[in-house]
Write an enzyme that holds these catalytic residues in place. Sequence first.
Site, PDB file in Angstrom:
ATOM      1  N   SER A  44       0.852  -1.442   0.073  1.00  9.82           N
ATOM      2  CA  SER A  44      -0.070  -0.062   0.057  1.00  9.82           C
ATOM      3  C   SER A  44       1.021   1.274   0.091  1.00  9.82           C
ATOM      4  O   SER A  44       2.089   0.986   0.415  1.00  9.82           O
ATOM      5  CB  SER A  44      -0.740  -0.045   1.297  1.00  9.82           C
ATOM      6  OG  SER A  44      -1.294   1.149   1.569  1.00  9.82           O
ATOM      7  N   TYR A  59      -1.314  -1.248  10.675  1.00 10.92           N
ATOM      8  CA  TYR A  59      -1.608  -1.646   9.318  1.00 10.92           C
ATOM      9  C   TYR A  59      -0.274  -1.023   8.328  1.00 10.92           C
ATOM     10  O   TYR A  59       0.146  -1.783   7.707  1.00 10.92           O
ATOM     11  CB  TYR A  59      -2.866  -0.792   8.597  1.00 10.92           C
ATOM     12  CG  TYR A  59      -3.080  -1.059   6.927  1.00 10.92           C
ATOM     13  CD1 TYR A  59      -3.628  -2.315   6.587  1.00 10.92           C
ATOM     14  CD2 TYR A  59      -2.701  -0.046   6.184  1.00 10.92           C
ATOM     15  CE1 TYR A  59      -3.835  -2.474   5.118  1.00 10.92           C
ATOM     16  CE2 TYR A  59      -3.013  -0.361   4.768  1.00 10.92           C
ATOM     17  CZ  TYR A  59      -3.458  -1.364   4.281  1.00 10.92           C
ATOM     18  OH  TYR A  59      -3.726  -1.731   2.894  1.00 10.92           O
TER      19      TYR A  59
END
Length: 249
Positions: free
Chosen positions: A142, A155
Amino acid sequence: MLKGKWCLVTGGNRGIGQAIALAFAKEGASLILVARDEAALAGAAQACTAAGAGEVATHTVDLADPIAVDGLARDALARCGTVDVLVNNAAYSVRANSPLEGDPDEFDKMIAINLAAPMRLTRLLAPKMVEQQDGVIINMSSVYGQQPSAGWGAYSATKHGLKGWSHSCAATLRPHNVKVMCVHPGCVYTDTARKKVEEDPKLEEVVKTHLMSPEDVAETCMLAFRTSSRCCPLDVTVLETPPVQPHYP
Ligand SMILES: NC(=O)c1ccc[n+]([C@@H]2O[C@H](COP(=O)([O-])OP(=O)(O)OC[C@H]3O[C@@H](n4cnc5c(N)ncnc54)[C@H](OP(=O)(O)O)[C@@H]3O)[C@@H](O)[C@H]2O)c1
């Protein structure tokens, strides 16, 4: 391009994973689709077959469970001998996972699904790729794996870990003709975005006009196959254009 190749895609039943599976299917790949939702897996498998896939198998697996991950790798090798392409795409996240917010048990779950499972699957499947001196591993990170975000600490940490693991894998596996790619998408129109629109319908317009499609990310993954065997696109960042911030929470 992928005829005769076996490709295992985690999270292959929806979102980015399904788009990747479909892109592989169009190139004639045989597929192993992995996720928890059996009905969605069956739907994705049907779509892949219609798109031109060879064989399509589905595995209902909770990637948070290391024993289940080992079983998946064992079954995959028994079915196809060598998994030629591994896509570690599935991930889990919850809002608010910072040093000041969030449940530490959720942090553990994110580490298990987003980082430990890809590492375990790679460890179990890469030796066969090395044996045949050919293979591709794609890890879905990401932009938070490049630049951590304040509210998404756990995350971001898992995605940074995945990037580090990808680089180490590339150093180990490139001498054996195995490509390793780590993709870092910005905002993509999947279920997360759909939920945000459900909560706030005013977001619909910006989501529709600004977010990338899952197919954009799938097309990025095809770089691993469209480039020559002498080229390994290791870190690839893909950003929505124009930027969706500050219009999007
Ligand atoms: N969407 C974005 O804007 C965006 C941006 C940057 C990076 N990414 C990354 O891109 C990847 C895919 O994102 P997405 O938006 O397509 O995700 P999504 O729509 O939320 O889908 C997540 C996928 O992972 C599977 N999954 C989740 N937990 C699992 C578990 N415990 N065991 C097995 N499978 C599990 C889900 O299937 P089941 O629920 O059926 O298990 C589903 O197929 C993720 O790695 C995500 O971090 C997404």
